[in-house]
Write an enzyme that holds these catalytic residues in place. Structure first.
Site, PDB file in Angstrom:
ATOM      1  N   GLU A 154      -0.442 -63.032   2.702  1.00  0.00           N
ATOM      2  CA  GLU A 154       0.510 -63.591   3.741  1.00  0.00           C
ATOM      3  C   GLU A 154      -0.278 -64.618   4.525  1.00  0.00           C
ATOM      4  OE1 GLU A 154       2.395 -60.438   5.671  1.00  0.00           O
ATOM      5  OE2 GLU A 154       3.204 -59.245   4.019  1.00  0.00           O
ATOM      6  N   ASP A 181     -22.831 -18.524   7.676  1.00  0.00           N
ATOM      7  CA  ASP A 181     -23.264 -17.301   8.458  1.00  0.00           C
ATOM      8  C   ASP A 181     -23.008 -16.350   7.042  1.00  0.00           C
ATOM      9  OD1 ASP A 181     -24.405 -15.531   9.913  1.00  0.00           O
ATOM     10  OD2 ASP A 181     -22.335 -14.970  10.470  1.00  0.00           O
ATOM     11  N   ASP A 235     -22.830 -18.748  16.626  1.00  0.00           N
ATOM     12  CA  ASP A 235     -22.815 -20.016  15.709  1.00  0.00           C
ATOM     13  C   ASP A 235     -22.127 -21.064  16.652  1.00  0.00           C
ATOM     14  OD1 ASP A 235     -23.452 -18.525  13.428  1.00  0.00           O
ATOM     15  OD2 ASP A 235     -21.400 -17.536  13.285  1.00  0.00           O
ATOM     16  N   ASP A 256     -18.945 -17.128  12.459  1.00  0.00           N
ATOM     17  CA  ASP A 256     -18.019 -16.260  13.426  1.00  0.00           C
ATOM     18  C   ASP A 256     -18.478 -15.597  14.613  1.00  0.00           C
ATOM     19  OD1 ASP A 256     -19.660 -14.346  12.354  1.00  0.00           O
ATOM     20  OD2 ASP A 256     -18.439 -13.156  11.182  1.00  0.00           O
TER      21      ASP A 256
END
Length: 905
Positions: free
Chosen positions: A709, A334, A644, A640
């Site tokens: 292993e 934004d 959004d 913000d």
């Protein structure tokens, strides 16, 4: 009904069955409350905390370990069961805590509703709880009110509203009561007021048209909750690894134990001690095969990253979001308050016959007025009176609170106050010495505002500000430094040209004029706003953040594409984007109207060409994010405002502003920037890449150890039978605990490689098992395993205990050598030496085993002897060979990999 903006006022009142002078009766309000419900957002059903906790145990790795706990307890190995149990509980608790705090967007949306509002009820003004508003209520609005419902204006007195939280518009919107076309966009509905916005100027009445979830605000709430929450790349890869390792572990255990049991059955020798031995061996082999610390190491690395980022002003709400930043390829940001300061600033003034540049940004009153050099307004009467007029014909107040400068009132008017203070004027003194005695207010029809002041010597002076062409039309003189002169066509043309230049540069332009009022003059529009003296014009803009410009430069260097999305006009958006190097010649710019006419497929085809979106709505933002994601990009969305929130939740990672951001945006986001600084994202990106690389180091180290292993121990048992166990279960469990312990944790906090911020973003489809990780595993199988087989079978002819001793210590030495080399998977240990914590971890492991082998009961449990000097020399020699092979492998990897490659944007 959604077309209130297209109706005449009388029709609106008729449809709502209300009266603008009486409002609704109490009885009618009760009736409508029953019909429409309270003016609040509906609650989202959430998973109970208990269910969240139980869900943590559905991970396949955790399930295998729970089975191992049960088997360990069954055969009496309580200590082993307890150790594995602690790891399981630790992982489950961490997962529960992060999920429990993740989803609270609707609660935050509810907090944004104003608690009370003034309405007309039964002909009387009443202050009522906002949740009790109903359609048809008459709102009485004035400056400072936060609007709690949607409404149609029925009366307007210079009303202006800050709609940035809803539409992204960076300056307050002037309101009107005239009907508008039915298809006009949300941001252009000047005769409507909306939930969550704020009145910044004037007053008016509005008839409530929608409440609760029916408001534009409520529709956004629906979108926020409707967006499907997707797994992050790290979650997907961890799930892939867990599944893969779990299947392999179970398969190997069944294969080795199954074949051994069949052998015993066919030989007729099976008994209970054998069954106990094989169960313990199965548990040990399963623990060796399954990296039980995987979840803890990943979570630990993310938690440490979260802590470090919080200290750098980036608050992470969801752990995997740290890693997601590291593979972000697109940032949709934004403009207002995120890329820009969110503070209107005067950039240029044209007065008399000269241009003046104003330095400084935002509301901080620091800066100079420059022509060919620094100007002092006292030496330039036209500039001095223009700045004084801008300060006096103004309702904004510049304030300093806690070292932060803010504007109380309209941001545009605030920029005029700041410019005047930069020039040396004092707002309080000027307003005290030149008190306002009358005002002709601004309106969208008049496009101007005039105030009359009592000035020194008892004179009265009127100041006007407004659209430059309107102000010029009211003037017949122009002020230059030598004094007023007649305003001719030449002077008009010069000022209109200056106005055009500023407008093309995306500056918002205001014109200024004054006149001295003779005694006895009527203070009316017809008399005051005539025969004025033109002072000049001023251009202002919401300036970009300097640190954001630098952050965008870094983003481009590392292959991240920044995109600007704004509710502002196209011209303004492009000007800011050019200044910030987001937009370059050849890029495309799309408006909300153009987006609305495009299908998602059409947008997807061209989205990589578009760098600026102007006049967009929340739905448009979701459309943009989807288009990028459909192209396989990892998308971050910053913002913000309420507008959004849906896009933030749909993006791979949502980034909210902590200071200017609304609560809904913060709660919908994955990360909150507590300093509102776009540059903080760059630090977060570096940390995300760093953490992912450390997880790869851990995996490379752990998997090569575990594969070795399993291949060595399982292979020998398959070939020779269980009586030739190369290591006893206790030794296997200890060795696995040692290698999965401190060295692995130390690798999780390794410093980054020197080129971490010179690499392009990872392909989101790329497996975590790249060539760097695969090389460690392949080397272990092809080179290290033969070493172990050679040592074991070479010593087996003499004493199996001696064979077990050498193979046990060879495992430890080689795994510590590998840990040293995993400090970087591609760079030599001589270029990126081991860090402090890794050296401490390795020293601890060596010291611990040195002490333990002095205890005879430990040696008996492990089935080993004390190693002789010749044993140690042989083991160290093999370790050095492995060290050399790893270094050669890294040289080959560096030549194969394109390190530091940049992607052109």
């Amino acid at each position: 009904m959604s077309n209130w903006h297209s109706m005449e006022v009388d029709q609106v009142l008729k449809e709502l069955n209300t009266n603008p002078y009486q409002g609704l009766s109490d009885e009618e309000v009760r009736s409508r409350l029953e019909k429409y419900g309270y003016n609040e957002l509906k609650k989202e059903e959430r998973v109970s905390p208990f269910t969240l906790f139980i869900n943590q145990f559905k991970n396949i790795l955790i399930v295998i370990l729970i089975v191992a706990i049960a088997l360990s307890a069954f055969v009496g190995e309580v200590v082993d069961a307890a150790i594995i149990g602690i790891i399981v509980v630790f992982c489950a608790v961490l997962g529960f805590v992060q999920e429990y705090r993740a989803e609270r967007a609707l609660d935050a949306l509810k907090k944004m509703l104003s608690p009370t509002i003034t309405v007309l009820r039964g002909g009387k003004e009443e202050e009522v709880p906002s949740k009790e508003l109903v359609p048809g209520d008459i709102l009485l609005l004035e400056a400072g009110d936060k609007i709690p419902s949607d409404g149609r204006l029925v009366e307007n007195h210079s009303l202006r509203c800050d709609e940035a939280p809803l539409t992204g518009e960076s300056v307050p919107v002037g309101k009107d009561i005239k009907p508008l076309p039915e298809d006009v966009r949300l941001g252009d509905r000047r005769n409507m007021v909306f939930t969550g916005t704020t009145v910044t100027y004037g007053r008016g009445k509005a008839a409530v048209t929608a409440t609760g979830m029916s408001t534009e605000f409520g529709k956004i709430a629906e979108e926020v909750t409707a967006v499907k929450v997707e797994k992050t790349p790290l979650e997907k890869r961890t799930q892939e690894i867990s599944k893969w390792l779990g299947i392999i572990a179970i398969s190997i255990c069944f294969l080795v134990v199954g074949i051994s049991v069949i052998r015993e059955v066919l030989g007729g020798k099976i008994d209970f001690p054998f069954i106990v031995t094989m169960v313990m061996f199965a548990i040990a082999l399963a623990v060796a095969a399954v990296p039980e610390a995987l979840a803890a190491i990943v979570t630990g690395a993310l938690a440490i990253g979260m802590h470090q980022m919080a200290k750098s002003n980036a608050l992470i709400k969801k752990m995997p979001a740290v890693e997601t930043l590291g593979c972000t390829t697109v940032i949709c940001s934004d403009k207002t308050g995120t890329l820009t300061k969110g503070e209107m600033t005067i950039r240029k003034i044209f007065t008399g016959d000269k241009w003046v540049e104003v330095t400084g940004v935002g509301y901080v009153p620091k800066g100079d007025l420059r022509g060919s050099d620094i100007l002092h307004s006292t030496n330039h009467p036209s500039l001095q009176i223009l700045l004084q007029g801008g300060l006096l014909c103004n309702d904004a107040v510049l304030e300093e609170k806690g070292g932060k400068w803010t504007i109380k009132g309209d941001p545009t008017e605030g920029s005029l106050v700041v410019a005047a203070v930069k020039a040396g004027l004092h707002q309080d003194e000027e307003r005290f010495e030149n008190p306002r005695i009358e005002e002709i207010p601004f309106s969208s029809e008049r496009k101007r505002m005039t105030t009359i002041h009592q000035i020194a010597g008892g004179r009265r002076r009127a100041f006007m500000k407004g659209a430059p062409e309107v102000v010029l039309g009211r003037c017949n003189h122009i002020l230059v430094d030598s004094g007023p002169k007649e305003l001719g066509q030449k002077e008009k043309a010069e000022n209109l040209k200056a106005n055009e230049e500023m407008a093309q540069g995306a500056l918002r332009v205001l014109g200024f004029a004054y006149r001295d009022c003779p005694d006895g003059m009527e203070w009316t529009e017809e008399y005051i706003e005539q025969d004025m003296v033109f002072l000049g014009i001023a251009g202002m803009i919401d300036p970009p953040r300097e640190e954001a410009i630098e952050a965008i430069k870094v983003c481009k260097q590392v292959g991240i594409k920044p995109i600007m999305i704004t509710g502002d006009h196209k011209l303004t958006a492009v000007a800011i984007a050019k200044e910030m190097d987001i937009y370059k010649e050849g890029d495309r710019v799309l408006t909300g109207d153009e987006l609305e006419r495009m299908t998602e497929k059409d947008l997807e085809e061209i989205v990589n060409q578009v760098t600026v979106y102007a006049r967009v709505s929340p739905t448009d933002k979701l459309k943009i994010v989807r288009a990028w994601k459909n192209r396989g990009e990892v998308v971050a969305m910053t913002g913000d405002g309420v507008n959004d929130a849906p896009a933030l939740k749909h993006a791979d990672i949502g980034i909210a502003m902590g200071i200017t951001g609304t609560e809904v945006t913060k709660e919908a986001a994955d990360m909150v920037l507590t300093d509102d600084n776009f540059a903080t994202i760059v630090k977060a990106i570096e940390r995300g890449r760093w953490i992912y690389e450390n997880i790869k180091k851990y995996l490379a180290y752990l998997l090569q150890c575990n594969v070795t292993e399993v291949a060595v121990i399982g292979g020998i048992v398959l070939a020779m039978g269980p009586e030739f166990l190369p290591l006893l279960p206790a030794a296997i469990l200890y060795m696995n605990l040692a290698t999965d312990g401190l060295p692995a944790l130390a690798l999780g906090v390794s410093p980054p490689d020197p080129d971490i911020m010179k690499r392009p973003p990872r392909d989101p489809k790329e497996s975590i098992f790249g060539w760097d990780v695969k090389s460690f595993i392949l080397r272990a199988v092809l080179i290290e395993c033969p070493f172990f087989y050679f040592i074991f079978f070479h010593k087996l002819s003499g004493d199996i205990t001696q064979a077990r001793t050498e193979i046990f210590f060879l495992f430890i030495i080689i795994e510590l050598v590998v840990a040293l080399n995993c400090r970087s998977l591609i760079y030599s240990i001589f270029r990126v030496p081991p860090h402090k914590w890794l050296l401490i971890a390795l020293a601890w492991e060596i010291g611990l085993i040195t002490v333990l082998i002095q205890i005879s009961s430990v040696r008996d449990a492990f089935g080993i002897n004390k190693p002789s000097f010749s044993d140690l020399v042989l083991i160290v020699a093999f370790g050095l060979v492995v060290f050399a092979i790893i270094e050669v492998t890294k040289v080959i990897l560096r030549r194969r990999m394109v390190v530091g490659r940049r992607i052109p944007l």
